[in-house]
Design an enzyme around this catalytic site. Structure first.
Site, PDB file in Angstrom:
ATOM      1  N   GLY A  48     -24.962  12.599  29.602  1.00 45.21           N
ATOM      2  CA  GLY A  48     -26.377  12.273  29.796  1.00 45.21           C
ATOM      3  C   GLY A  48     -27.123  11.756  28.582  1.00 45.21           C
ATOM      4  N   GLU A 103     -29.950  16.100  23.702  1.00 43.78           N
ATOM      5  CA  GLU A 103     -29.782  16.351  25.139  1.00 43.78           C
ATOM      6  C   GLU A 103     -30.578  15.333  25.959  1.00 43.78           C
ATOM      7  OE1 GLU A 103     -28.467  17.594  27.621  1.00 43.78           O
ATOM      8  OE2 GLU A 103     -28.220  19.759  27.598  1.00 43.78           O
ATOM      9  N   ASP A 104     -30.160  15.105  27.188  1.00 45.85           N
ATOM     10  CA  ASP A 104     -30.967  14.267  28.084  1.00 45.85           C
ATOM     11  C   ASP A 104     -32.174  15.040  28.602  1.00 45.85           C
ATOM     12  OD1 ASP A 104     -29.387  15.935  29.723  1.00 45.85           O
ATOM     13  OD2 ASP A 104     -28.681  14.318  31.017  1.00 45.85           O
ATOM     14  N   ASP A 107     -33.529  21.904  31.300  1.00 45.20           N
ATOM     15  CA  ASP A 107     -34.029  22.346  32.596  1.00 45.20           C
ATOM     16  C   ASP A 107     -34.121  23.882  32.574  1.00 45.20           C
ATOM     17  OD1 ASP A 107     -34.714  21.953  35.346  1.00 45.20           O
ATOM     18  OD2 ASP A 107     -32.641  22.183  35.960  1.00 45.20           O
ATOM     19  N   LYS A 135     -38.234  20.083  30.899  1.00 44.63           N
ATOM     20  CA  LYS A 135     -38.825  20.570  32.169  1.00 44.63           C
ATOM     21  C   LYS A 135     -39.157  22.054  31.994  1.00 44.63           C
ATOM     22  CE  LYS A 135     -36.598  18.243  36.107  1.00 44.63           C
ATOM     23  NZ  LYS A 135     -35.482  18.427  37.079  1.00 44.63           N
ATOM     24  N   PHE A 161     -36.364  15.910  40.567  1.00 48.53           N
ATOM     25  CA  PHE A 161     -35.036  15.524  40.105  1.00 48.53           C
ATOM     26  C   PHE A 161     -35.119  14.057  39.694  1.00 48.53           C
ATOM     27  CE2 PHE A 161     -30.599  14.384  40.110  1.00 48.53           C
ATOM     28  CZ  PHE A 161     -30.073  15.465  39.425  1.00 48.53           C
ATOM     29  N   VAL A 162     -34.890  13.786  38.415  1.00 48.66           N
ATOM     30  CA  VAL A 162     -35.080  12.440  37.884  1.00 48.66           C
ATOM     31  C   VAL A 162     -33.739  11.836  37.457  1.00 48.66           C
ATOM     32  CG1 VAL A 162     -37.450  12.900  37.168  1.00 48.66           C
ATOM     33  CG2 VAL A 162     -35.586  13.308  35.545  1.00 48.66           C
ATOM     34  N   ASP A 168     -28.155  11.380  35.489  1.00 45.00           N
ATOM     35  CA  ASP A 168     -27.421  10.980  36.693  1.00 45.00           C
ATOM     36  C   ASP A 168     -27.735  11.841  37.896  1.00 45.00           C
ATOM     37  OD1 ASP A 168     -26.047  13.365  35.667  1.00 45.00           O
ATOM     38  OD2 ASP A 168     -24.506  12.899  37.151  1.00 45.00           O
ATOM     39  N   ARG A 174     -27.161   6.382  35.765  1.00 38.52           N
ATOM     40  CA  ARG A 174     -27.344   6.558  34.315  1.00 38.52           C
ATOM     41  C   ARG A 174     -27.771   5.266  33.640  1.00 38.52           C
ATOM     42  NH1 ARG A 174     -25.083  11.577  32.941  1.00 38.52           N
ATOM     43  NH2 ARG A 174     -23.162  12.176  33.995  1.00 38.52           N
TER      44      ARG A 174
HETATM   45  P1  IMP Z   1     -29.880  23.308  32.356  1.00 38.35           P
HETATM   46  O1  IMP Z   1     -28.603  23.977  31.922  1.00 38.35           O
HETATM   47  O2  IMP Z   1     -30.389  23.892  33.657  1.00 38.35           O
HETATM   48  O3  IMP Z   1     -30.957  23.302  31.293  1.00 38.35           O
HETATM   49  O4  IMP Z   1     -29.529  21.849  32.748  1.00 38.35           O
HETATM   50  C1  IMP Z   1     -29.325  20.877  31.823  1.00 38.35           C
HETATM   51  C2  IMP Z   1     -28.481  19.782  32.394  1.00 38.35           C
HETATM   52  O5  IMP Z   1     -28.690  19.620  33.799  1.00 38.35           O
HETATM   53  C3  IMP Z   1     -28.867  18.472  31.759  1.00 38.35           C
HETATM   54  O6  IMP Z   1     -28.089  18.194  30.632  1.00 38.35           O
HETATM   55  C4  IMP Z   1     -28.669  17.480  32.884  1.00 38.35           C
HETATM   56  O7  IMP Z   1     -27.346  16.958  32.836  1.00 38.35           O
HETATM   57  C5  IMP Z   1     -28.831  18.267  34.159  1.00 38.35           C
HETATM   58  N1  IMP Z   1     -30.178  18.068  34.793  1.00 38.35           N
HETATM   59  C6  IMP Z   1     -31.206  18.947  34.862  1.00 38.35           C
HETATM   60  N2  IMP Z   1     -32.276  18.416  35.508  1.00 38.35           N
HETATM   61  C7  IMP Z   1     -31.919  17.170  35.851  1.00 38.35           C
HETATM   62  C8  IMP Z   1     -32.608  16.084  36.523  1.00 38.35           C
HETATM   63  O8  IMP Z   1     -33.779  16.151  36.937  1.00 38.35           O
HETATM   64  N3  IMP Z   1     -31.889  14.952  36.681  1.00 38.35           N
HETATM   65  C9  IMP Z   1     -30.600  14.795  36.241  1.00 38.35           C
HETATM   66  N4  IMP Z   1     -29.933  15.764  35.592  1.00 38.35           N
HETATM   67  C10 IMP Z   1     -30.584  16.935  35.397  1.00 38.35           C
HETATM   68 MG    MG Z   2     -25.946  15.695  34.338  1.00 35.99          MG
END
Ligand code: IMP
Ligand code: MG
Length: 193
Positions: A48, A103-104, A107, A135, A161-162, A168, A174
């Site tokens: 990402g 990081e992208d 979340d 987020k 969800f973006v 992706d 992407r």
């Molecule tokens: P976390 O572990 O819940 O913080 O998630 C982080 C990972 O989830 C990111 O590196 C993304 O790859 C993916 N992710 C979380 N939200 C989104 C979204 O809205 N769109 C696409 N990928 C997301």
């Molecule tokens: Mg991802």
């Protein structure tokens, strides 16, 4: 086949807005990295972060190393499994180094806290995080930076969800040069169309 753009409900940040904000974050990061006594290691989270990292480091005029890790937690859906695994590790030795994780999106925070623990175990002397999107509304785990680490963020993302600019859904979208909200019907049914 239709265009990728046909799956986007609305654009949150245009290509020009992304470029302008990335430039601002890069300037902040560059000033901090230039103040360090030695080169930092910039660690991108694949896949990402690939576009954000590429645009960011080109605008950071400071000596630095670049490496990637792969952390997986998504089963291909829109909800994280909550149990991230490091499926590809670093090549560069980060012991005693200042690390900037790129990081992208942050979340729930599960991916990042797993990665920070991993880098800390490898002996990184400080760990900063530079995320394109944040987020905060969905955070479940508090992000603990290490040493003099800082948190840099491009945009605060509303709870949609973006996709695009590296992000992706099921490995698609992407390549979009902007960030948009995916049409819900795209992830409610088979993602192959
Ligand atoms: P976390 O572990 O819940 O913080 O998630 C982080 C990972 O989830 C990111 O590196 C993304 O790859 C993916 N992710 C979380 N939200 C989104 C979204 O809205 N769109 C696409 N990928 C997301
Ligand atoms: Mg991802």
């Amino acid at each position: 086949m239709v265009s990728a753009e046909a799956s986007i409900e609305r654009v949150l940040w245009t290509e020009a807005e992304v470029a302008a904000r990335v430039g601002e974050v890069a300037a902040e990061l560059a000033a901090d990295l230039r103040a360090l006594p030695e080169p930092a290691v910039v660690v991108g989270v694949a896949t990402g972060a690939f576009l954000f990292l590429a645009d960011l480091v080109r605008r950071v005029d400071a000596p630095l190393a670049v490496d990637f890790v792969r952390v997986e937690s998504y089963g291909g859906g829109t909800e994280s499994s909550g149990k991230p695994r490091i499926t590809a590790d670093l090549k560069v030795d980060v012991a005693g180094k200042h690390v900037v994780v790129v990081e992208d999106i942050v979340d729930t925070g599960n991916t990042l806290s797993c990665l920070i623990a991993h880098l800390e175990k490898k002996g990184a002397s400080s760990i900063s995080v530079c995320t394109f999107l944040d987020k905060p509304a969905r955070r479940k785990v508090n992000i603990q930076l290490v040493g003099d680490g800082k948190f840099y963020s491009g945009f605060e993302c509303p709870d949609y969800f973006v996709v695009g600019y590296g992000l992706d859904y099921a490995e698609l979208y992407r390549n979009l040069p902007y960030v948009g909200v995916l049409k819900p019907e795209k992830y409610k049914k088979d993602s192959s169309n």
